[in-house]
Design a protein around this motif. Structure first.
Motif, mmCIF file in Angstrom:
data_model
loop_
_atom_site.group_PDB
_atom_site.id
_atom_site.type_symbol
_atom_site.label_atom_id
_atom_site.label_comp_id
_atom_site.label_asym_id
_atom_site.label_seq_id
_atom_site.Cartn_x
_atom_site.Cartn_y
_atom_site.Cartn_z
ATOM 1 N N ALA A 27 -3.059 -1.872 -6.617
ATOM 2 C CA ALA A 27 -3.084 -3.250 -6.126
ATOM 3 C C ALA A 27 -4.164 -4.041 -6.835
ATOM 4 C CB ALA A 27 -3.335 -3.269 -4.615
ATOM 5 N N ILE A 49 -4.533 -8.423 -3.827
ATOM 6 C CA ILE A 49 -3.477 -8.692 -2.844
ATOM 7 C C ILE A 49 -4.124 -9.238 -1.575
ATOM 8 C CG2 ILE A 49 -1.735 -7.654 -1.353
ATOM 9 C CD1 ILE A 49 -1.065 -5.753 -3.621
ATOM 10 N N LYS A 89 1.726 -7.185 3.332
ATOM 11 C CA LYS A 89 0.949 -6.557 2.268
ATOM 12 C C LYS A 89 1.903 -6.112 1.169
ATOM 13 C CE LYS A 89 -2.179 -4.574 5.777
ATOM 14 N NZ LYS A 89 -2.730 -3.313 6.342
ATOM 15 N N ALA A 90 1.368 -5.424 0.184
ATOM 16 C CA ALA A 90 2.229 -4.730 -0.766
ATOM 17 C C ALA A 90 2.730 -3.477 -0.070
ATOM 18 C CB ALA A 90 1.459 -4.375 -2.028
ATOM 19 N N GLU A 150 -3.600 -3.614 0.222
ATOM 20 C CA GLU A 150 -4.163 -4.956 0.134
ATOM 21 C C GLU A 150 -5.455 -4.878 -0.663
ATOM 22 O OE1 GLU A 150 -5.993 -6.635 3.722
ATOM 23 O OE2 GLU A 150 -5.474 -4.755 4.744
ATOM 24 N N LEU A 205 6.198 -7.240 -2.289
ATOM 25 C CA LEU A 205 5.121 -8.041 -1.719
ATOM 26 C C LEU A 205 5.713 -8.682 -0.479
ATOM 27 C CD1 LEU A 205 3.580 -9.733 -4.893
ATOM 28 C CD2 LEU A 205 2.564 -7.910 -3.517
ATOM 29 N N CYS A 243 3.017 -12.017 0.980
ATOM 30 C CA CYS A 243 1.601 -12.034 0.611
ATOM 31 C C CYS A 243 1.496 -12.372 -0.869
ATOM 32 C CB CYS A 243 0.943 -10.692 0.909
ATOM 33 S SG CYS A 243 1.671 -9.317 -0.010
ATOM 34 N N GLY A 276 -0.624 -11.709 -4.783
ATOM 35 C CA GLY A 276 -1.367 -10.736 -5.565
ATOM 36 C C GLY A 276 -0.456 -10.009 -6.533
ATOM 37 N N PHE A 321 1.201 -6.201 -7.538
ATOM 38 C CA PHE A 321 1.544 -4.870 -7.050
ATOM 39 C C PHE A 321 2.106 -4.080 -8.232
ATOM 40 C CE2 PHE A 321 4.576 -2.400 -4.008
ATOM 41 C CZ PHE A 321 3.732 -1.306 -4.042
#
Length: 343
Positions: free
Chosen positions: A89, A92, A101-102, A119, A145, A148, A150, A152
């Motif tokens: 991650a 995230i 979250k992932a 996360e 994802l 969220c 970020g 992954f």
């Protein structure tokens, strides 16, 4: 010719359980081949675990579900599968809910099981989980994802079938390990010498003969004045046990007991429930056979009697009865536990 065919069939089954990955292109060496959601899948030649490529999903501005998935078939006579993946991650940021979250999620027959939740920023890590198939013959694996933002990263996605023999070994080893820890904790709390005979199975003499978290209920009981009550709000081992001797002329033993459950929620594994078990040993430490279950209980059920008979080996000189919430939550009641040796 028949012998050759039979041997080939055995080898074929062995290879299925030992080697086969039910996920196709789990290393993303063939780019997005076999995965749905290719429009959100990024093939990354720089951030990968093994091989030439890895997979990733990015979202920087608008938290939403962005994911890929793949359906797979499960071979016959497969009691469980192992899902594993290497994941990483980067920045995230969790969404509004705890599950934003992932994630890696397994779906079978409409039921879902979380394999991973990430996360923040992490290094590469291996996540894996053993899931009972419950006779399902297909499933779906999702990587996403979940509303969220970020990055992954993932690689080496595998779903491996587990044979019944290997699954039984996994369960047995897990139970042995956790019981060893719990029994050591019980011994530290309340050390007692083993009794010659099983006693106080109806808990009318309070905590006599039992070790561990012996709490009594005088309102909810099957008979008499008391019953054992075990309750936990966390997935820990909460239980009691009694160690006693086997008569020299005993060939088998019958163990029975009444159990009642109140909102028992299974723990991480299918055997993490309310339980009544027996351990066979030569001296209270050296086991002479695998532990056996008289009963596993979950949910909310009224009083029910359970009974099983077990043969005894010549080396078995001690038995240990265990009643516990085995890394599950809820409340377990037990009463009128009986041990009968048969000549």
């Amino acid at each position: 010719m028949k012998k050759i065919f039979f041997l080939a069939a055995i080898l074929s089954v062995t290879q299925i359980f030992a080697q086969k990955n039910l996920i196709r292109n789990g290393g993303f060496e063939l780019d997005a081949d076999s995965w749905r959601g290719e429009n959100v899948l990024n093939i990354n030649p720089y951030t990968k675990r093994t091989g030439e490529k890895g997979g990733s999903i990015y979202e920087y501005t608008s938290p939403q579900w962005k994911g890929i998935d793949q359906e797979f078939n499960i071979p016959k006579n497969t009691p469980a599968i192992e899902v594993s993946a290497w994941v990483k991650a980067d920045a995230i940021e969790k969404g509004k809910n705890n599950w934003n979250k992932a994630v890696i999620i397994l779906e079978m027959n409409g039921k879902t099981e979380n394999i991973a939740e990430l996360e923040g920023t992490t290094n590469w890590q291996l996540v894996k989980k053993i899931i009972p198939t419950e006779n399902n013959r297909s499933g779906r694996l999702m990587l996403a994802l979940s509303e969220c933002t970020g990055s992954f990263f993932f690689d080496d996605i595998k779903i491996t079938p587990i044979s019944k023999e290997d699954y039984d070994k996994i369960i047995d080893e897990d139970i042995k390990k956790k019981e060893a820890i719990s029994l050591q904790n019980i011994q530290n709390q309340n050390p007692t010498a083993p009794a010659e005979i099983f006693a106080n199975g109806n808990f009318e003499n309070g905590t006599s003969s039992w070790r561990g978290a012996v709490n009594l209920s005088n309102t909810v009981k099957k008979e008499g004045n008391n019953a054992l009550i075990l309750s936990s709000t966390s997935k820990d081992w909460v239980g009691v046990d009694q160690l006693f001797s086997v008569p020299a002329d005993a060939k088998s033993v019958t163990i029975s007991g009444w159990l009642k459950s109140d909102n028992i929620v299974q723990g991480e594994n299918v055997w993490n429930n309310g339980l009544l078990n027996v351990e066979f040993s030569s001296d209270g430490k050296t086991k002479t056979a695998n532990d056996e279950s008289i009963a596993f209980v979950t949910g909310t059920k009224d009083w029910q009697e359970y009974s099983k008979t077990f043969n005894l080996s010549k080396d078995t000189q001690k038995l240990r009865i265990m009643i516990a919430l085995g890394f599950a939550t809820g409340t377990l009641y037990a009463d009128d536990i009986k041990v009968t040796f048969n000549k």
